[in-house]
Design a protein around this motif. Structure first.
Motif, mmCIF file in Angstrom:
data_model
loop_
_atom_site.group_PDB
_atom_site.id
_atom_site.type_symbol
_atom_site.label_atom_id
_atom_site.label_comp_id
_atom_site.label_asym_id
_atom_site.label_seq_id
_atom_site.Cartn_x
_atom_site.Cartn_y
_atom_site.Cartn_z
ATOM 1 N N LEU A 193 0.818 -1.212 0.000
ATOM 2 C CA LEU A 193 0.000 0.000 0.000
ATOM 3 C C LEU A 193 0.854 1.265 0.000
ATOM 4 O O LEU A 193 0.617 2.196 -0.763
ATOM 5 C CB LEU A 193 -0.901 -0.023 1.244
ATOM 6 N N LEU A 194 1.852 1.281 0.847
ATOM 7 C CA LEU A 194 2.627 2.513 1.032
ATOM 8 C C LEU A 194 4.062 2.392 0.559
ATOM 9 O O LEU A 194 4.769 3.379 0.428
ATOM 10 C CB LEU A 194 2.628 2.907 2.518
ATOM 11 N N GLY A 195 4.500 1.173 0.335
ATOM 12 C CA GLY A 195 5.908 0.985 -0.012
ATOM 13 C C GLY A 195 6.748 1.031 1.257
ATOM 14 O O GLY A 195 6.413 1.697 2.219
ATOM 15 N N SER A 196 7.822 0.282 1.266
ATOM 16 C CA SER A 196 8.724 0.339 2.427
ATOM 17 C C SER A 196 10.141 0.503 1.902
ATOM 18 O O SER A 196 10.529 -0.150 0.927
ATOM 19 C CB SER A 196 8.610 -0.932 3.273
ATOM 20 N N SER A 197 10.883 1.384 2.546
ATOM 21 C CA SER A 197 12.225 1.670 2.046
ATOM 22 C C SER A 197 13.144 0.465 2.264
ATOM 23 O O SER A 197 12.973 -0.294 3.212
ATOM 24 C CB SER A 197 12.797 2.899 2.738
ATOM 25 N N THR A 198 14.065 0.306 1.356
ATOM 26 C CA THR A 198 15.023 -0.800 1.472
ATOM 27 C C THR A 198 16.425 -0.273 1.186
ATOM 28 O O THR A 198 16.600 0.712 0.465
ATOM 29 C CB THR A 198 14.710 -1.925 0.484
ATOM 30 N N LEU A 199 17.388 -0.966 1.756
ATOM 31 C CA LEU A 199 18.785 -0.614 1.527
ATOM 32 C C LEU A 199 19.275 -1.336 0.271
ATOM 33 O O LEU A 199 19.224 -2.563 0.213
ATOM 34 C CB LEU A 199 19.611 -1.028 2.745
ATOM 35 N N GLU A 200 19.698 -0.593 -0.707
ATOM 36 C CA GLU A 200 20.085 -1.172 -1.992
ATOM 37 C C GLU A 200 21.522 -0.795 -2.324
ATOM 38 O O GLU A 200 22.076 0.163 -1.779
ATOM 39 C CB GLU A 200 19.173 -0.628 -3.095
ATOM 40 N N THR A 201 22.097 -1.548 -3.234
ATOM 41 C CA THR A 201 23.455 -1.262 -3.702
ATOM 42 C C THR A 201 23.388 -0.730 -5.134
ATOM 43 O O THR A 201 22.733 -1.317 -5.984
ATOM 44 C CB THR A 201 24.308 -2.546 -3.676
#
Lengths: 207, 114
Positions: A193-201
């Protein structure tokens, strides 16, 4: 110094900085969540009571789920969160930029027998074999959830969540099972629904 | 020796200018990377936009701008920048990897609608 030597020296001095080695830069960045809905396309979420397919005697699961999801969305969403009894109330106005959460919930319990390796009750003077059949209280929560556009009533998203859990305590109340199982539903719904932040490279280039 | 001195100086100056031409753009790229590492993405975007202005054919600058767009959650702009970077440098594995990761993340987030 002869002319060719001077030219070569000058070239080397000039070309040196241009050819210096610069490595690509690998970075870890916290990227915002990707929602199933276009970011910024809505600024209000209406959460309605969930219809109870199998009403429980002392627990209103549909109302509880509404309250729980609304509170969790409020914590993560910058816009307005509204609670209503029925989705029709939200859909009647034809309002733009409003999402409506609606659906149904079914909570059911059953006693099941299961092979348990440790928690077998002692019965008799002899040492038990260490495993045996025990009775477990099995709770199931099924939530059919739809996200509707308040503007035209169109279904933007639909998903069925099925969660289950066994309890040793045969008298485990519905409220307890609800709190555990609804948390799992929340964990899978909110990122959509809102999206969740993720740690990406990602790799940045310097030349 | 004295006869060749002016010509040597001229060659040196030309070589120096040639050497400086590229670092002007790469300097902006590096400054952008430094800003990004300091989590100052607005400054990073300014540096990389400047790098594109100086060298419109810089795939690196477009790649970095794509990452900045991802950081802002502007997925459409990120896609455009990645596509432009790959158009300019189709064989660049770094840009390809970034773009694949970007698309995978986008599809995972949006691909569960009915």
């Amino acid at each position: 110094m002869k002319a060719p030597a001077v030219v070569i020296l000058a070239f080397a001095i000039g070309a040196g900085p241009a050819c210096r080695s610069t490595a690509d830069q690998v970075i870890r960045i916290d990227l915002p969540g990707v929602s199933a809905f276009v970011a910024g396309s809505f600024d209000e979420v209406v959460v309605t009571d969930f219809r109870e397919d199998l009403p429980l005697p002392d627990f209103r699961a549909g109302r509880e789920l509404r309250e729980y999801l609304a509170a969790e969305i409020e914590r993560a969403f910058r816009g307005t969160v509204t609670r209503l009894d029925a989705p029709e109330e939200a859909l009647s106005g034809g309002r733009e930029r409003v999402l409506v959460l609606a659906g149904s919930i079914r909570m059911a319990t059953a006693v099941r027998k299961a092979l348990d390796m440790k928690n077998v009750p002692l019965d008799g003077p002899f040492k038990p074999p260490g495993r045996g059949l025990v009775e477990l209280c099995h709770w199931t929560m099924t939530v059919d959830l739809s996200v509707l556009s308040a503007a035209d009533g169109a279904t933007l998203y639909h998903r069925r969540f099925e969660e289950e859990r066994d309890y040793i305590d045969l008298e485990k109340p519905a409220e307890f099972a609800f709190s555990e199982l609804s948390a799992r539903v929340r964990g899978r719904l909110l990122p959509v629904l809102l999206g969740s932040s993720t740690l990406e490279t990602r790799t940045l280039l310097v030349r | 020796m004295r006869r060749f001195f002016p010509s040597a100086l001229a060659v040196l100056a030309l070589a120096g200018l040639a050497a400086c031409a590229r670092p002007l753009a790469t300097g902006a790229l590096s400054a952008g990377v430094t800003a990004a590492r300091a989590d100052d993405w607005d400054a990073a975007v300014r540096h990389w936009a400047e790098a594109v202005r100086r060298n419109p054919g810089s795939a690196a600058a477009h790649n970095n701008l794509a990452v900045a767009c991802e950081k802002r959650g502007d997925w459409d702009a990120a896609r455009r920048e990645y596509e432009e970077a790959l158009r300019l440098d189709p064989g660049n594995l770094v840009i390809k990897e970034n773009f694949v990761a970007f698309k995978a993340r986008l599809e995972a987030g949006r691909g569960r609608t009915p």
